[in-house]
Design an enzyme around this catalytic site. Structure first.
Site, PDB file in Angstrom:
ATOM      1  CG  ASP A 198      -1.546   7.782   0.999  1.00 28.60           C
ATOM      2  OD1 ASP A 198      -1.157   8.932   1.189  1.00 28.60           O
ATOM      3  OD2 ASP A 198      -1.916   7.357  -0.117  1.00 28.60           O
TER       4      ASP A 198
ATOM      5  CG  ASP B  33      -1.610   1.215   1.539  1.00 36.04           C
ATOM      6  OD1 ASP B  33      -2.222   1.753   0.604  1.00 36.04           O
ATOM      7  OD2 ASP B  33      -1.582   1.685   2.702  1.00 36.04           O
TER       8      ASP B  33
HETATM    9 MG   LIG Z   1      -2.805   3.230   3.423  1.00 40.25          MG
END
Ligand SMILES: [Mg+2]
Length: 375
Positions: free
Chosen positions: A125, A123
């Site tokens: 962020d 992922d």
């Molecule tokens: Mg995230």
């Protein structure tokens, strides 16, 4: 290996706009002439039911926003009596037993990967970059970029994010990766990477027919949320993110009411919660878990028992990918979190700096394995 049997089921609210907004009856304006008192009463009844529906929807989401905020839990704990803090510490310890640190169990994890092809899914962020107030400033460090580059040199590596793919690439800037933006609804398998023989770049966009709708919703939401201090909208091409990290909690209800006013017109869209963000996306059955499976297929690993996907993410939307790994019975799900959370992941890392440490250890392990002729 992945102690999947003790993972607590996820607690993502099962509320969708489509479910809540099924009868999006609009109060006609101006009210129709004639019809007498009974018609007026019927209209009033419809109007009231719409208001009530909106209210219950808003209340449910308000509760979800509060409970999904770790700060709430932390503040509550510090304000509470000491025995409650002790109980929380005990619960924290019990959680760590069920979801150990991927760093402290690194050797054990690597023994289990012996002879298997690792495929990395990351992922963005909160995993590779810190969570910041301004989502446009969520830059990853040069050190993290270098670590991801090294990992991609050792294993097929994909970034899976809610961001739109072009913005994601602008942040990461590495051509050797695969990118899945908009929660996996915009996947690019680039040509000429080390792990694919594809002669041309392949795009997969299962929600392309929703593009005009998403544009309209983004425009309408921009108007409605503009007066709310701190509210920030992000058009992520196949989804819209409503960031409320900088919105005072006393304005959360107003924000939700504005979101409701727009979304009640679009039953083909749904909301999923994230870290101080509401993600508005098509109601199609496609998520980060589907993206993980699609990428494994595209890389030719669909049915291979010798493949070990590793997924690292911090958000509720990453739970879909953790669940796929859990259901497959193969793979390592790693949650990035400072706090215990209900999760389908099997391990945890506290913050992006620990993610970087884990990635560098993986690279070192690969180098040593090659030197020892174990690979
Ligand atoms: Mg995230």
């Amino acid at each position: 290996m992945t102690n999947q049997n003790v993972v607590v089921p996820e607690a993502t609210p099962a509320i969708t706009v489509a479910a809540a907004a099924k009868p999006p009856v609009l109060f006609p304006y101006p009210p129709p002439r004639g019809g007498g008192a009974s018609a007026a009463a019927a209209i009033r009844k419809k109007h009231l039911s719409q208001v009530e529906l909106g209210e219950s929807w808003t209340n449910a989401w308000l509760e979800s926003m509060k409970t999904s905020s770790p700060i709430h839990a932390k503040v509550a704990a510090s304000a509470a009596a000491v025995p409650i803090i002790e109980r929380e510490q005990n619960e924290h310890s019990a959680w760590i037993v069920r979801h150990p640190s991927a760093l402290s169990k690194f050797e054990q994890l690597m023994k289990a990967t012996k002879g298997k092809q690792i495929v990395m899914f990351l992922d963005y962020d909160g995993t590779l970059s810190p969570i910041v107030d301004d989502p446009d400033s969520a830059f990853m460090s040069d050190a993290m970029r270098a670590a991801v580059k090294e990992v991609a040199g050792c294993f097929p590596t994909a970034i899976v994010s809610g961001r739109c793919r072009s913005k994601l690439f602008d942040f990461v800037k590495l051509t050797e990766l695969y990118y899945a933006g908009s929660h996996g609804m915009d996947i690019e398998v680039r040509k000429g990477t080390k792990y694919t023989k594809k002669k041309k770049t392949v795009l997969f966009q299962p929600a392309s027919e929703f593009l005009p709708m998403i544009k309209k919703v983004h425009k309408a939401l921009s108007k409605k949320t503009k007066p709310i201090p701190g509210a920030k909208l992000e058009n992520n091409k196949f989804c819209v993110s409503v960031h409320f990290r900088c919105v005072d909690e006393k304005n959360w209800r107003v924000l939700l009411e504005q979101v409701w006013l727009v979304l009640k017109e679009y039953p083909m869209l749904r909301i999923t919660p994230g870290r101080k963000v509401l993600e508005i996306r098509p109601i199609i059955k496609w998520d980060k878990g589907s993206a993980l499976q699609f990428l494994l297929d595209s890389l030719g690993f669909a049915d291979s028992k010798n493949v070990l996907p590793v997924y690292i993410g911090d958000d509720l939307t990453d739970e879909d990918a953790f669940k796929v790994l859990r259901d497959r019975g193969r793979g390592i799900g790693i949650l990035v979190s400072e706090f215990p959370k209900e999760t389908n992941a099997s391990y945890f890392l506290r913050r992006p700096s620990e993610v970087m440490e884990f990635l560098l250890r993986l690279v070192e392990w690969k180098r040593l394995s090659l030197e020892d002729g174990l690979e």
